[in-house]
Enzyme design. Structure first.
Site, PDB file in Angstrom:
ATOM      1  N   LYS A 153       0.841  -1.199   0.000  1.00 34.96           N
ATOM      2  CA  LYS A 153       0.000   0.000   0.000  1.00 34.96           C
ATOM      3  C   LYS A 153       0.880   1.253   0.000  1.00 34.96           C
ATOM      4  CE  LYS A 153      -3.785  -2.505   0.614  1.00 34.96           C
ATOM      5  NZ  LYS A 153      -4.857  -2.612  -0.394  1.00 34.96           N
ATOM      6  N   HIS A 189      -6.473 -13.180  -7.633  1.00 34.97           N
ATOM      7  CA  HIS A 189      -7.172 -12.106  -6.930  1.00 34.97           C
ATOM      8  C   HIS A 189      -8.568 -12.002  -7.533  1.00 34.97           C
ATOM      9  CE1 HIS A 189      -7.043  -8.158  -4.649  1.00 34.97           C
ATOM     10  NE2 HIS A 189      -8.203  -8.104  -5.298  1.00 34.97           N
TER      11      HIS A 189
END
EC number: 4.1.1.39
Length: 486
Positions: free
Chosen positions: A178, A296
């Site tokens: 992130k 994902h």
């Protein structure tokens, strides 16, 4: 759809020209006994006002197999009695008088071997926009063993992955880098190094980091693998980072995967939105190149979340296991993303069982023999932190990757401290469980005891210990204990 009335009281014959009700064309058979070789599907349907639920179920069977809107004489050139799908049971959905569960059986010869694209073209290709039905949702499926055996399944699986990593007896730990967009390649690699050095097993690209102006994919791969190698050398552990090879063409995806392999990566990643043919192709590539394939589930919520229309994620998980992914995101139940605990546990059953038993409380409507396909490692990710470790292990056990993105990188003492906090929390909880303690009820106490000797864990608990996401799930299991055929 209204069929014409019989002329002068004479019953219509099956192959008379014109429009007939689906149930009169053979797509409804209340006496049908499904065969072991049948592929079974359970749909939740909401018929339009005034539409008979049995006729709606027959329409689903017809439109997902051989039917069209009118009788066609070319049916007589086929073994149509065999090729017709058969709706054989209709149950009202509990506490919802507008909805019905309909069970449909398909002959195995309707489907191409080893092709999820062909399977989905039949099962969900047409019926979801059919006018007589307000809404439809594919809740569950059962695949016959003969069909399962036409798929290679996961190329690595849980056991082989643990052997390659030399890590046993505990969940694996990971984190998503992130912010997922905007970092330079060098800074991205630094985040990966700090997370792995602090105690994580994996770091991960997020779903939408591919090759953007701020960071070309090749730069990311180079800096990430440099970080992986340095962290492995510093810790003496096998480490990895999911390199997202998702791209605009299959050729480009292969090029990126080959480059990841040349750098020594043990794992690559693709997004669900690339499509079934691409997923199966990348699985075949991973099998040939001894790579782990992480999936994902980007975009799944657009068709899995609504309870009355779409496709349940348990079905998507079954398709993905057949397609051959080694990891897939399956929900956390306690994090920021949608997930009823029992329903999510049902997804984990689909990933990890050798034989999945019917469990209506978990949304599993059929037994499923996985015919020795390797097991998929489920991934819990999205809004989880060290203070939930006891809940996560109690819910999901050891064979899971617990991914703490913000719960690692948002740590007040830095990324490496965040990773250490998660590793210490995990080790403390596994030790307590192995000693026979009730970790679900004693979990907060166990974590606080461990935090006395670990400053990063203490800071994590002080920062996030009271953070929860208590929202009512939209997708919970409905079931009918006994049949009530309409």
């Amino acid at each position: 759809m209204n069929a014409p009335e019989p002329v002068q009281g004479k019953p219509r014959k099956r192959y008379d020209a014109g429009v007939m009700k689906y149930k009169e064309m053979g797509y409804w058979d209340a006496d049908y006994e499904p065969k072991d070789t049948d592929l079974l599907a359970l749909f939740r349907i909401t018929p339009q006002d005034g539409v008979d639920p049995v006729e709606a179920a027959a329409a689903v069977a017809g439109e997902s197999s051989t039917a069209t809107w009118t009788v066609v004489w070319t049916d007589r050139l086929t073994a149509c009695d065999m090729y017709r799908a058969k709706a054989y049971r209709v149950d009202p959905v509990p506490n919802n008088p507008e909805q019905f569960f309909c069970y449909v059986a398909y002959d195995l010869s309707l489907f191409e071997e080893g092709s999820i694209a062909n399977l989905t073209a039949s099962i969900i290709g047409n019926v979801f926009s059919f006018k007589p039905i307000k809404a439809a949702r594919l809740e569950d499926m059962r695949f016959p063993v003969a069909y399962v055996k036409t798929f290679a399944g996961p190329s690595t699986g849980i056991i082989v992955e643990r052997e390659r990593l030399d890590k046993f007896g505990r969940p694996l730990l990971g984190a998503t880098t992130k912010p997922k967009l905007g970092l330079s390649g060098r800074n991205y690699g630094r985040v990966v190094y700090e997370g792995l050095k602090g105690g994580l097993d994996f770091m991960k690209d997020d779903e939408n980091i591919n090759s953007q102006p701020f960071m070309h994919w090749r730069d990311r791969f180079l800096f990430v693998m440099d970080a992986v190698n340095k962290a492995s050398a510093a810790t003496g552990e096998v480490k990895g980072s999911y390199l997202n090879v998702t791209a605009g063409t299959m050729e480009e995806m292969y090029r990126r995967a080959e480059f990841a392999k040349s750098l020594g990566s043990v794992i690559i990643m693709v997004d669900l939105i690339v499509g079934w043919t691409c997923i199966q192709s990348m699985s075949n590539w991973c099998r040939q190149n001894d790579m782990i394939l992480h999936l994902h589930r980007a975009g799944h919520g657009t068709y899995t979340r609504q309870k009355n229309h779409g496709v349940s994620f348990r079905v998507i998980a079954k398709w993905l296991r057949l397609a051959g992914v080694d990891h897939m995101h399956t929900g956390t139940a306690v994090g920021k993303l949608e997930g009823d605990p029992l329903t999510v546990q049902g997804y984990y059953n689909v990933c990890r069982d050798a034989y999945t038993r019917t469990d209506l409380t978990r949304g599993l409507f059929f037994d499923q023999d996985w015919a020795s396909l390797r097991k998929v490692m489920p991934v819990a990710s999205g809004g989880i932190h060290a203070g939930q470790m006891h809940q996560l292990i109690s819910l999901f056990g050891d064979d899971v990757v617990l991914q703490f993105g913000g719960g690692t990188i948002g740590h007040p003492q830095g990324i490496q401290a965040g990773a250490t906090a998660n590793r210490v929390a995990l080790e403390a909880m596994v030790l307590a469980r192995n000693e026979g303690r009730d970790i679900l009820n004693e979990g907060p106490e166990i974590l606080r005891d461990a935090a006395r000797w670990c400053g990063p864990l203490r800071a994590a608990l002080d920062t996030w210990g009271d953070i929860t996401f208590n929202y009512t799930p939209t997708d919970t299991s409905d079931f009918v204990p006994t049949a009530s055929v309409a």
